[in-house]
Design a protein around this motif. Structure first.
Motif, PDB file in Angstrom:
ATOM      1  N   ILE A 198     -20.619  18.800  47.669  1.00  0.00           N
ATOM      2  CA  ILE A 198     -20.844  18.558  46.250  1.00  0.00           C
ATOM      3  C   ILE A 198     -20.032  19.555  45.442  1.00  0.00           C
ATOM      4  O   ILE A 198     -20.154  20.763  45.633  1.00  0.00           O
ATOM      5  N   TRP A 199     -19.212  19.039  44.547  1.00  0.00           N
ATOM      6  CA  TRP A 199     -18.398  19.860  43.657  1.00  0.00           C
ATOM      7  C   TRP A 199     -19.066  19.869  42.297  1.00  0.00           C
ATOM      8  O   TRP A 199     -19.326  18.813  41.724  1.00  0.00           O
ATOM      9  N   TYR A 200     -19.343  21.055  41.782  1.00  0.00           N
ATOM     10  CA  TYR A 200     -20.049  21.152  40.507  1.00  0.00           C
ATOM     11  C   TYR A 200     -19.471  22.287  39.675  1.00  0.00           C
ATOM     12  O   TYR A 200     -18.635  23.055  40.134  1.00  0.00           O
ATOM     13  N   ASN A 201     -19.947  22.409  38.448  1.00  0.00           N
ATOM     14  CA  ASN A 201     -19.415  23.337  37.470  1.00  0.00           C
ATOM     15  C   ASN A 201     -20.438  24.427  37.170  1.00  0.00           C
ATOM     16  O   ASN A 201     -21.415  24.174  36.469  1.00  0.00           O
ATOM     17  N   THR A 202     -20.204  25.630  37.658  1.00  0.00           N
ATOM     18  CA  THR A 202     -21.141  26.741  37.421  1.00  0.00           C
ATOM     19  C   THR A 202     -21.111  27.233  35.983  1.00  0.00           C
ATOM     20  O   THR A 202     -22.031  27.933  35.567  1.00  0.00           O
ATOM     21  N   ARG A 203     -20.110  26.869  35.223  1.00  0.00           N
ATOM     22  CA  ARG A 203     -20.035  27.326  33.833  1.00  0.00           C
ATOM     23  C   ARG A 203     -20.964  26.541  32.904  1.00  0.00           C
ATOM     24  O   ARG A 203     -21.170  26.939  31.766  1.00  0.00           O
ATOM     25  N   CYS A 204     -21.494  25.452  33.384  1.00  0.00           N
ATOM     26  CA  CYS A 204     -22.480  24.680  32.620  1.00  0.00           C
ATOM     27  C   CYS A 204     -23.862  25.171  33.056  1.00  0.00           C
ATOM     28  O   CYS A 204     -24.245  24.984  34.215  1.00  0.00           O
ATOM     29  N   PRO A 205     -24.619  25.796  32.161  1.00  0.00           N
ATOM     30  CA  PRO A 205     -25.915  26.340  32.578  1.00  0.00           C
ATOM     31  C   PRO A 205     -26.911  25.272  33.049  1.00  0.00           C
ATOM     32  O   PRO A 205     -27.704  25.522  33.954  1.00  0.00           O
ATOM     33  N   VAL A 206     -26.854  24.086  32.491  1.00  0.00           N
ATOM     34  CA  VAL A 206     -27.749  23.006  32.901  1.00  0.00           C
ATOM     35  C   VAL A 206     -27.364  22.529  34.301  1.00  0.00           C
ATOM     36  O   VAL A 206     -28.223  22.367  35.180  1.00  0.00           O
ATOM     37  N   CYS A 207     -26.073  22.312  34.504  1.00  0.00           N
ATOM     38  CA  CYS A 207     -25.579  21.868  35.813  1.00  0.00           C
ATOM     39  C   CYS A 207     -25.889  22.911  36.883  1.00  0.00           C
ATOM     40  O   CYS A 207     -26.359  22.579  37.976  1.00  0.00           O
ATOM     41  N   ASP A 208     -25.605  24.158  36.563  1.00  0.00           N
ATOM     42  CA  ASP A 208     -25.814  25.238  37.518  1.00  0.00           C
ATOM     43  C   ASP A 208     -27.290  25.359  37.890  1.00  0.00           C
ATOM     44  O   ASP A 208     -27.627  25.507  39.067  1.00  0.00           O
ATOM     45  N   ALA A 209     -28.176  25.255  36.913  1.00  0.00           N
ATOM     46  CA  ALA A 209     -29.613  25.339  37.192  1.00  0.00           C
ATOM     47  C   ALA A 209     -30.061  24.193  38.099  1.00  0.00           C
ATOM     48  O   ALA A 209     -30.866  24.398  39.015  1.00  0.00           O
ATOM     49  N   GLY A 210     -29.540  22.999  37.870  1.00  0.00           N
ATOM     50  CA  GLY A 210     -29.891  21.859  38.717  1.00  0.00           C
ATOM     51  C   GLY A 210     -29.427  22.055  40.149  1.00  0.00           C
ATOM     52  O   GLY A 210     -30.151  21.748  41.102  1.00  0.00           O
ATOM     53  N   ILE A 211     -28.237  22.597  40.308  1.00  0.00           N
ATOM     54  CA  ILE A 211     -27.709  22.832  41.657  1.00  0.00           C
ATOM     55  C   ILE A 211     -28.469  23.956  42.338  1.00  0.00           C
ATOM     56  O   ILE A 211     -28.778  23.863  43.538  1.00  0.00           O
TER      57      ILE A 211
END
Length: 126
Positions: free
Chosen positions: A8-21
């Protein structure tokens, strides 16, 4: 170590995305330790999916993943694949990933992702 079943490739700079991951990682500890699932920060490897024609901005906008066969998954399809792999969350994949619900799930995911992307851009996160 064998190739992960799902990367899974995701964006740690997005706080919402990072929290979900972060939440999913806690639920998938055993699968991560066994090498069946991998989570990768696209900001550390911005050209990682260039071979698929996927840009850094594409991944900042929506989750992306590759399966063990190299198939690319995008958006809601990634969420469904993660739910299928997560103990106790298969019911979410069944509910939102069935033939009748999937078009609406994809539409809702894409609209939410568009809003989240715009919010992050306004906040200057990238």
């Amino acid at each position: 170590m064998p190739k992960p079943l799902l990367t899974i490739w995701y964006n740690t700079r997005c706080p919402v995305c990072d929290a979900g991951i972060v939440r999913q990682k806690r639920r998938l500890v055993e699968a991560i330790k066994a090498g069946r699932i991998a989570f990768r920060d696209i900001n550390a490897e911005p050209a990682a999916l260039a071979g698929y024609g996927v840009s850094l901005e594409d991944i900042r906008r929506r989750l992306h993943a590759t399966d063990a066969d190299g198939k690319l998954l995008v958006g809601a399809d990634v969420a469904i694949a993660v739910w299928l792999a997560t103990p106790g969350e298969g019911w979410l994949a069944t509910l939102f990933g069935n033939r009748a619900a999937l078009p609406l799930t994809r539409y809702a995911y894409d609209r939410f992702a568009d809003l989240l992307y715009a919010w992050n851009r306004r906040k200057g996160r990238w």
